[in-house]
Design an enzyme around this catalytic site. Structure first.
Site, PDB file in Angstrom:
ATOM      1  N   GLU A   1      -2.941 -10.487   3.989  1.00  0.00           N
ATOM      2  CA  GLU A   1      -2.451  -9.993   5.169  1.00  0.00           C
ATOM      3  C   GLU A   1      -1.325 -10.541   5.373  1.00  0.00           C
ATOM      4  O   GLU A   1      -0.997 -11.739   5.064  1.00  0.00           O
ATOM      5  CB  GLU A   1      -3.528 -10.162   6.343  1.00  0.00           C
ATOM      6  CG  GLU A   1      -5.042  -9.505   6.052  1.00  0.00           C
ATOM      7  CD  GLU A   1      -4.792  -7.946   5.922  1.00  0.00           C
ATOM      8  OE1 GLU A   1      -4.177  -7.273   6.888  1.00  0.00           O
ATOM      9  OE2 GLU A   1      -5.102  -7.507   4.743  1.00  0.00           O
TER      10      GLU A   1
ATOM     11  N   LYS B   1      -7.460  -2.283   9.108  1.00  0.00           N
ATOM     12  CA  LYS B   1      -8.941  -2.332   9.585  1.00  0.00           C
ATOM     13  C   LYS B   1      -8.601  -2.908  11.043  1.00  0.00           C
ATOM     14  O   LYS B   1      -9.662  -2.936  11.769  1.00  0.00           O
ATOM     15  CB  LYS B   1      -9.761  -2.979   8.629  1.00  0.00           C
ATOM     16  CG  LYS B   1      -8.752  -4.441   8.092  1.00  0.00           C
ATOM     17  CD  LYS B   1      -8.362  -3.898   6.891  1.00  0.00           C
ATOM     18  CE  LYS B   1      -7.440  -4.729   6.468  1.00  0.00           C
ATOM     19  NZ  LYS B   1      -6.887  -4.962   5.051  1.00  0.00           N
TER      20      LYS B   1
ATOM     21  N   ALA C   1       8.993   5.302   6.845  1.00  0.00           N
ATOM     22  CA  ALA C   1       9.728   4.268   7.870  1.00  0.00           C
ATOM     23  C   ALA C   1       9.548   3.102   7.301  1.00  0.00           C
ATOM     24  O   ALA C   1       8.508   2.799   6.782  1.00  0.00           O
ATOM     25  CB  ALA C   1       9.142   4.624   9.191  1.00  0.00           C
TER      26      ALA C   1
ATOM     27  N   VAL D   1       0.864  -1.301  -0.015  1.00  0.00           N
ATOM     28  CA  VAL D   1       0.086   0.034   0.073  1.00  0.00           C
ATOM     29  C   VAL D   1       0.876   1.220   0.074  1.00  0.00           C
ATOM     30  O   VAL D   1       0.641   2.228  -1.002  1.00  0.00           O
ATOM     31  CB  VAL D   1      -1.026  -0.043   1.296  1.00  0.00           C
ATOM     32  CG1 VAL D   1      -1.685   1.174   1.027  1.00  0.00           C
ATOM     33  CG2 VAL D   1      -1.745  -1.377   1.182  1.00  0.00           C
TER      34      VAL D   1
ATOM     35  N   ILE E   1     -12.659   1.011  -2.964  1.00  0.00           N
ATOM     36  CA  ILE E   1     -13.955   1.537  -3.268  1.00  0.00           C
ATOM     37  C   ILE E   1     -14.296   2.531  -2.116  1.00  0.00           C
ATOM     38  O   ILE E   1     -13.908   2.176  -0.943  1.00  0.00           O
ATOM     39  CB  ILE E   1     -15.116   0.065  -3.187  1.00  0.00           C
ATOM     40  CG1 ILE E   1     -14.560  -0.890  -3.943  1.00  0.00           C
ATOM     41  CG2 ILE E   1     -16.422   0.755  -3.119  1.00  0.00           C
ATOM     42  CD1 ILE E   1     -15.618  -2.096  -3.596  1.00  0.00           C
TER      43      ILE E   1
ATOM     44  N   LYS F   1     -13.634  -5.316   8.695  1.00  0.00           N
ATOM     45  CA  LYS F   1     -14.191  -4.512   7.731  1.00  0.00           C
ATOM     46  C   LYS F   1     -15.830  -4.526   8.128  1.00  0.00           C
ATOM     47  O   LYS F   1     -16.271  -3.276   7.915  1.00  0.00           O
ATOM     48  CB  LYS F   1     -13.909  -4.852   6.305  1.00  0.00           C
ATOM     49  CG  LYS F   1     -12.581  -4.779   5.942  1.00  0.00           C
ATOM     50  CD  LYS F   1     -12.400  -5.662   4.876  1.00  0.00           C
ATOM     51  CE  LYS F   1     -10.826  -5.711   4.225  1.00  0.00           C
ATOM     52  NZ  LYS F   1     -10.462  -6.563   3.242  1.00  0.00           N
TER      53      LYS F   1
ATOM     54  N   VAL G   1     -11.573  -0.436   4.318  1.00  0.00           N
ATOM     55  CA  VAL G   1     -12.865  -1.330   4.082  1.00  0.00           C
ATOM     56  C   VAL G   1     -12.764  -1.204   2.469  1.00  0.00           C
ATOM     57  O   VAL G   1     -12.961  -0.287   1.846  1.00  0.00           O
ATOM     58  CB  VAL G   1     -14.077  -0.865   4.733  1.00  0.00           C
ATOM     59  CG1 VAL G   1     -15.101  -1.727   4.314  1.00  0.00           C
ATOM     60  CG2 VAL G   1     -14.011  -0.552   6.130  1.00  0.00           C
TER      61      VAL G   1
HETATM   62  P1  NDP Z   1       3.100  -4.741   3.467  1.00  0.00           P
HETATM   63  O1  NDP Z   1       3.706  -6.069   4.254  1.00  0.00           O
HETATM   64  O2  NDP Z   1       3.308  -5.007   2.210  1.00  0.00           O
HETATM   65  O3  NDP Z   1       3.957  -3.609   4.030  1.00  0.00           O
HETATM   66  C1  NDP Z   1       4.204  -3.321   5.288  1.00  0.00           C
HETATM   67  C2  NDP Z   1       5.201  -2.062   5.523  1.00  0.00           C
HETATM   68  O4  NDP Z   1       5.640  -1.918   6.681  1.00  0.00           O
HETATM   69  C3  NDP Z   1       6.503  -2.656   4.837  1.00  0.00           C
HETATM   70  O5  NDP Z   1       7.156  -1.530   4.020  1.00  0.00           O
HETATM   71  C4  NDP Z   1       7.552  -2.832   6.030  1.00  0.00           C
HETATM   72  O6  NDP Z   1       9.021  -2.594   6.077  1.00  0.00           O
HETATM   73  C5  NDP Z   1       6.992  -1.875   6.931  1.00  0.00           C
HETATM   74  N1  NDP Z   1       7.114  -2.117   8.536  1.00  0.00           N
HETATM   75  C6  NDP Z   1       6.734  -3.429   8.923  1.00  0.00           C
HETATM   76  N2  NDP Z   1       7.135  -3.460  10.290  1.00  0.00           N
HETATM   77  C7  NDP Z   1       7.736  -2.335  10.450  1.00  0.00           C
HETATM   78  C8  NDP Z   1       8.396  -1.537  11.634  1.00  0.00           C
HETATM   79  N3  NDP Z   1       8.590  -2.405  12.663  1.00  0.00           N
HETATM   80  N4  NDP Z   1       9.022  -0.406  11.452  1.00  0.00           N
HETATM   81  C9  NDP Z   1       9.147   0.238  10.214  1.00  0.00           C
HETATM   82  N5  NDP Z   1       8.450  -0.399   9.268  1.00  0.00           N
HETATM   83  C10 NDP Z   1       7.980  -1.672   9.266  1.00  0.00           C
HETATM   84  O7  NDP Z   1       1.562  -4.540   3.950  1.00  0.00           O
HETATM   85  P2  NDP Z   1       0.679  -3.904   3.001  1.00  0.00           P
HETATM   86  O8  NDP Z   1       1.097  -2.480   2.415  1.00  0.00           O
HETATM   87  O9  NDP Z   1      -0.123  -4.999   2.276  1.00  0.00           O
HETATM   88  O10 NDP Z   1      -0.490  -3.534   4.155  1.00  0.00           O
HETATM   89  C11 NDP Z   1      -0.437  -2.604   5.072  1.00  0.00           C
HETATM   90  C12 NDP Z   1      -1.756  -2.044   5.780  1.00  0.00           C
HETATM   91  O11 NDP Z   1      -2.709  -1.843   4.664  1.00  0.00           O
HETATM   92  C13 NDP Z   1      -2.196  -3.267   6.611  1.00  0.00           C
HETATM   93  O12 NDP Z   1      -2.946  -2.730   7.736  1.00  0.00           O
HETATM   94  C14 NDP Z   1      -3.122  -3.935   5.578  1.00  0.00           C
HETATM   95  O13 NDP Z   1      -4.124  -4.540   6.351  1.00  0.00           O
HETATM   96  C15 NDP Z   1      -3.704  -2.739   4.905  1.00  0.00           C
HETATM   97  N6  NDP Z   1      -4.401  -3.138   3.720  1.00  0.00           N
HETATM   98  C16 NDP Z   1      -3.689  -3.782   2.812  1.00  0.00           C
HETATM   99  C17 NDP Z   1      -4.114  -3.899   1.325  1.00  0.00           C
HETATM  100  C18 NDP Z   1      -3.451  -4.790   0.373  1.00  0.00           C
HETATM  101  O14 NDP Z   1      -4.058  -5.017  -0.728  1.00  0.00           O
HETATM  102  N7  NDP Z   1      -2.286  -5.118   0.899  1.00  0.00           N
HETATM  103  C19 NDP Z   1      -5.528  -3.277   1.039  1.00  0.00           C
HETATM  104  C20 NDP Z   1      -6.021  -2.642   2.081  1.00  0.00           C
HETATM  105  C21 NDP Z   1      -5.627  -2.360   3.359  1.00  0.00           C
HETATM  106  P3  NDP Z   1       9.832  -3.363   4.748  1.00  0.00           P
HETATM  107  O15 NDP Z   1       9.345  -3.246   3.345  1.00  0.00           O
HETATM  108  O16 NDP Z   1      11.198  -2.782   5.164  1.00  0.00           O
HETATM  109  O17 NDP Z   1       9.618  -4.915   5.220  1.00  0.00           O
HETATM  110  N1  HSE Z   2      -6.025  -8.845   2.760  1.00  0.00           N
HETATM  111  C1  HSE Z   2      -7.105  -7.854   2.251  1.00  0.00           C
HETATM  112  C2  HSE Z   2      -7.845  -8.558   1.429  1.00  0.00           C
HETATM  113  C3  HSE Z   2      -6.374  -6.669   1.797  1.00  0.00           C
HETATM  114  O1  HSE Z   2      -7.455  -9.704   0.667  1.00  0.00           O
HETATM  115  O2  HSE Z   2      -9.031  -8.014   1.030  1.00  0.00           O
HETATM  116  C4  HSE Z   2      -7.297  -5.637   1.618  1.00  0.00           C
HETATM  117  O3  HSE Z   2      -8.031  -5.061   2.989  1.00  0.00           O
END
Ligand code: NDP
Ligand code: HSE
Length: 424
Positions: A187, A102, A40, A11, A133, A202, A129
């Site tokens: 996730e 969420k 970060a 994201v 959308i 959600k 959520v």
């Molecule tokens: P990712 O695992 O792809 O990314 C997580 C990021 O957080 C990485 O860049 C990671 O760093 C960083 N991170 C983790 N721990 C630490 C820490 N202790 N200190 C600093 N940075 C840290 O997750 P997503 O992007 O998929 O998801 C992020 C959020 O968005 C979650 O809450 C998820 O539920 C929500 N979400 C995700 C969606 C999706 O389609 N993926 C859709 C909607 C919501 P590094 O890259 O160096 O490992």
């Molecule tokens: N893991 C979630 C999904 C990401 O598959 O719908 C979007 O919230």
């Protein structure tokens, strides 16, 4: 406006890419220049889906939330421990916070929203959520004249992707899950997707915004998709249904019900045709009637679209998540799960003996359950009959009681499967 990002994964990386791609468009809409100045991450040397040019990277996320030059913090790390601490510090430092998390909002949203209110900052979470959308904004703004009666949707992209691939390509569960993880949909703990916890988070948020009640995650009854087999998918298809993983929140006679479970939906229904990673949310309002919101439920740029829309709301000062968009909450009562009424699908494996089907239907009839449709496959090599039954609308208590008795019969060869059927 200076933006600090916590997390530059799927994201976070999507946000950087969309802001770069649509920089001029967003500047024309807002009159503001958005700059991501700090991010970060866990590992600064990790390869990323976005360029990090011009962004100061740090492995110390508190440096971002304590940085005086940052106006808005995007929490895109996930989880409910470090993320919660970071959001609290950011808010106390007077920063607006936008999150896609969420789990955080469903479990700690009430206290975080109160904290934001006390500190005169915004805490926004459209991306939490249904991915891209704009369903929360639709409920809060476009549907604000309605009393919402029901919200029902496919709100987990990973689960929907798995069910679709299993049905269309006869793929096995584990290989599709691995692909969903590779595509960045799942996730960090994919059991949240498979066991319905993510959808329950959600649904908690949707119900709070739709009905003006507290966030009540503990009241969601949750079943995952791991119990859905390819045999169920084949039976459902034969009976004229698709199996979807639905989140349903209803308010009837002042009582709220929230449930997440696999559901048979008639094939002709629009929701039955929402496939792959796509999500869709059906909303029934008492003035407008039914509306359906459809789009990508997960993925980098789709989710970034919702995150950035919240940034735009902050710039334009149109954000309205103050107490989830309501001036006051209504105290809520929750329906006893046993009293929930539904049509049910039953799948049974029974020895092929005379009168077995008659015995089953007699037990069902004793609970006033009638059989609306039945399919029996050819008897297999072990001399067992594979049977699927669709019932009338009945109370959960009654189907459970009848199935318990059928299960105890010596002609039943495995655990009877019970799945909800919804005509919506
Ligand atoms: P990712 O695992 O792809 O990314 C997580 C990021 O957080 C990485 O860049 C990671 O760093 C960083 N991170 C983790 N721990 C630490 C820490 N202790 N200190 C600093 N940075 C840290 O997750 P997503 O992007 O998929 O998801 C992020 C959020 O968005 C979650 O809450 C998820 O539920 C929500 N979400 C995700 C969606 C999706 O389609 N993926 C859709 C909607 C919501 P590094 O890259 O160096 O490992
Ligand atoms: N893991 C979630 C999904 C990401 O598959 O719908 C979007 O919230």
């Amino acid at each position: 406006m200076n933006i600090g990002i916590l997390g530059l994964g799927t994201v976070g990386g999507g946000v950087v890419n969309v802001l770069k791609k649509n920089r001029e468009e967003i500047a024309r809409r807002t009159g503001a220049k958005l700059q991501i100045t700090h991010a970060a991450v866990r590992n600064v040397n990790q390869r990323r889906i976005c360029s990090t040019e011009g962004i100061t990277l740090t492995q110390e996320p508190f440096e971002v939330v304590n940085n005086d030059t940052i106006d808005v913090v995007l929490e895109l790390i996930g989880g409910t421990t470090l993320a919660k601490d970071l959001v609290e510090v950011a808010i106390k430092n007077g920063k607006h916070v936008i999150t896609a998390n969420k789990a955080l909002i469903a479990t700690h949203g009430s206290e975080l929203l109160a904290l934001a209110k006390d500190n005169n900052t915004q805490l926004l979470f459209e991306a939490a959520v249904a991915g891209g959308i704009p369903i929360l904004k639709s409920l809060e703004q476009g549907l604000s004249a309605n009393r919402i009666e029901m919200v029902a949707g496919i709100i987990n992209g990973t689960g929907n992707f798995i069910l679709t691939e299993m049905r269309d390509k006869a793929r096995d569960f584990d290989s599709v899950l691995k692909e969903a993880q590779k595509l960045g949909y799942a996730e960090s703990d994919p059991t949240f997707d498979i066991e319905g916890i993510d959808a329950a988070h959600k649904l908690t948020i949707l119900a709070a915004i739709a009905f003006g009640c507290e966030l009540n995650f503990s009241q969601v009854s949750t079943q995952g998709i791991s119990q859905v087999s390819s045999e169920d998918i084949a039976f459902a298809t034969e009976l004229g249904y698709s199996i979807k993983h639905l989140g349903i929140a209803k308010k009837e006679d002042g009582e709220i019900q929230m449930r997440v479970h696999p559901t048979l939906i008639p094939k002709r229904h629009l929701l039955a045709n929402v496939d792959g990673v796509m999500n869709a949310v059906l909303v029934k309002g008492n003035a407008l009637g039914s509306t359906l919101y459809y789009g990508a439920g997960a993925g980098d740029e789709a989710t970034a679209s919702a995150v950035i829309a919240d940034v735009v709301d902050i710039i334009k000062d149109t954000a309205s998540h103050d107490v989830l968009g309501w001036q006051s909450f209504e105290s809520s009562t929750f329906k006893n799960q046993d009293d929930i009424e539904s049509i049910f699908y039953l799948r049974l494996l029974a020895s092929d003996k005379p009168s077995v089907l008659a015995d089953i239907t007699t037990i069902l009839a004793n609970y006033n359950i009638s059989v609306e449709a039945v399919v029996q496959k050819q008897v297999d090599e072990q001399n067992n009959a594979h049977i699927a039954i669709i019932t009338n609308v009945i109370k959960t208590r009654d189907i459970n009681a009848a199935v318990e008795i059928i299960q105890s019969k010596d002609f039943i060869q495995e655990q009877i499967k019970i799945i909800h059927v919804e005509t919506l």
